[in-house]
Scaffold this active site. Sequence first.
Site, mmCIF file in Angstrom:
data_model
loop_
_atom_site.group_PDB
_atom_site.id
_atom_site.type_symbol
_atom_site.label_atom_id
_atom_site.label_comp_id
_atom_site.label_asym_id
_atom_site.label_seq_id
_atom_site.Cartn_x
_atom_site.Cartn_y
_atom_site.Cartn_z
ATOM 1 N N ASP A 339 68.938 60.651 84.136
ATOM 2 C CA ASP A 339 70.281 61.206 84.118
ATOM 3 C C ASP A 339 70.509 62.105 82.904
ATOM 4 O O ASP A 339 70.061 61.793 81.799
ATOM 5 C CB ASP A 339 71.281 60.038 84.107
ATOM 6 C CG ASP A 339 72.713 60.485 84.181
ATOM 7 O OD1 ASP A 339 73.081 61.117 85.186
ATOM 8 O OD2 ASP A 339 73.469 60.199 83.230
ATOM 9 N N GLU A 376 67.556 65.283 86.021
ATOM 10 C CA GLU A 376 68.815 65.830 86.522
ATOM 11 C C GLU A 376 69.205 67.027 85.679
ATOM 12 O O GLU A 376 69.376 66.922 84.460
ATOM 13 C CB GLU A 376 69.934 64.788 86.454
ATOM 14 C CG GLU A 376 71.236 65.324 87.048
ATOM 15 C CD GLU A 376 72.499 64.729 86.434
ATOM 16 O OE1 GLU A 376 73.573 64.886 87.047
ATOM 17 O OE2 GLU A 376 72.414 64.124 85.352
#
Length: 613
Positions: A339, A376
């Site tokens: 993330d 990401e």
Amino acid sequence: MPALLSVPAAVPLLLHPPIAPWLQREAGGCRLSLLSEREQFDSVYLRSQPDNEEQLIPMHYAGRCAELHRWEAFLPWDGGNALTLYAFKVLADGTQYWMAADGAHEHLPPEDRHFRIHPSQQPPAWVRDQVFYQIFPDRFYQGRPAADRAGQALPGQAGRVVVQPEWPQQQAPVDADNAANSFYGGDLPGVTAKLDYLQKDLGISAVYLNPIFASGSNHKYDSDDYTEVDEHLGGNAALEELSGALHQRGMRLLLDGVVNHTGVNHRWFKEAKASPDSPYRSFYLFDAQGYHFGWKGFDSLPVLNFATQGVQDAVYAAPDSVLRRWLQAPYNIDGWRLDVIHMLGEGSGATNNSFYLKEFRQAIKAENAEAYVLGEHFSEATRWLQGEQEDGAMNYYGFAHPVRAWLAGQDVAYQPIKLATKTFSAWLDRAQACIPFDNQLAQLNLLDSHDTTRFFTLLNEDTAAMKLAATLLFSRPGTPCIYYGDEIGLAGGPDPDCRRPFIWDREQWNQPLFAHYQALIRLRQSRGEWRHGAVQTLFAEGDCIAYARHSDWEASLILVNRGTAPVSLHLPVWQLPVPVKQWQAAWGHEFSLSDGHLQLDLAAQSSAVLLSV
């Protein structure tokens, strides 16, 4: 009297599919081929830059390749750089022609357009064979009996009341006022219970889960404990059961690693905040008044400081670190989606970001050399995809954003944009050209996610347009990922409304859309060129794009018309370096073939797929 202007010589077709047999790795380098419809040139060179100095390697004629001609040369690895870059230079007609990864050039192309290959670092080969399915666990399916759920206290964020809405029988918006503290009761046993749907009904082969570790929110991007799967989702035992069930079926499992920041209820942070003398104080950033630095200004998401050895050990360096432990038995996950990984680093910013990504990669690969390292990035991820950091990225920049612009007329900020088809095609080519093709095949292509408005909603729930988007998703280079519910026409606005519960009443599904997804997944599973092949654009004008995916022995033609009027396409299939004697339409389209050109009438807002046989 004005001078007469002569017609310039036609630019020759030049091709280099960056796959075998036109790119073959050998000891010390790779053997490369350039293709053209012309048999005679003054000179043909392979241009490289070993040790940062230009080198032109003469290429020799190597015979025919279907209707094309082939030149070949051996390129040694660039010993002075991690990547080996190359392009092709052709002298003819009193001028020169260049071929780079983004297409033809009239002069030496910039290095960021050169073909590139990493001698040793490649993504796991299994990734390109997958169809991923992203699941937001609280919204997919309730697997535990109601009595079990009733006896367990739900998590909750400090100061926020826990909301438990009923699982809706039909689509209903998510309560934006309780975005993070509404719990519908989906869990990991629910995912396990629906594996037959995923694998047998739909054709999914890999599952990507949004965060599952202990947290007070439903989204769990504010981790309280990296060592425990949230009991609300079934606990560690539920993950072990899910992983075992997936692997028994030959499926894969990807977890969401949120290690840029923790939640304020994490033990590390609570101890750090309680005492300046805590060994965890250096894990975070505090000012003189004891205020901590939060991700993008959110106090609830204190950022980890990777300059601290303790953070390094806890996240990736130690044998029982976060990124290592879940790759180990009994969980045996197949990789990590990392993330906001571009923001991770030392201090309050991304200082030394690339260093830590390389360290992450080494730690993950040490546990499982075949693990998938996925980053990401909402913006361009080129610099993280050169072989030594990520295997692939969530391909917003190179796929989701151009497709959104071309079909929905909106950019990533939901602002209007009018994108010509030629520009759309060039965007796809440019994004692909900047990274090694092996990494391009490991990109996670997506239309939407838990962070974006549902693509179906962006299209005003236009089923025909959504079918076009799905056709692009499954046929472009990269690994397709379906955000749960897209296949049945699940709608949803911006976060949190894009996280609506799945509707399991099949009577409410968009059946034409679901059937289209099923058909595309079957093609993806059965056609090797969709998973491993090169891509070659044959037409990109008006409202239509037509391209081929091909290996050296099979090919597919994909035609997409976004326009409101039918079109007649005349495609030069003779330009493909594949000896195709016969084509068949996957969906019953009529076509004709004459003198190396394929003629097909394409209805408004429709797509067609033709397959070599």
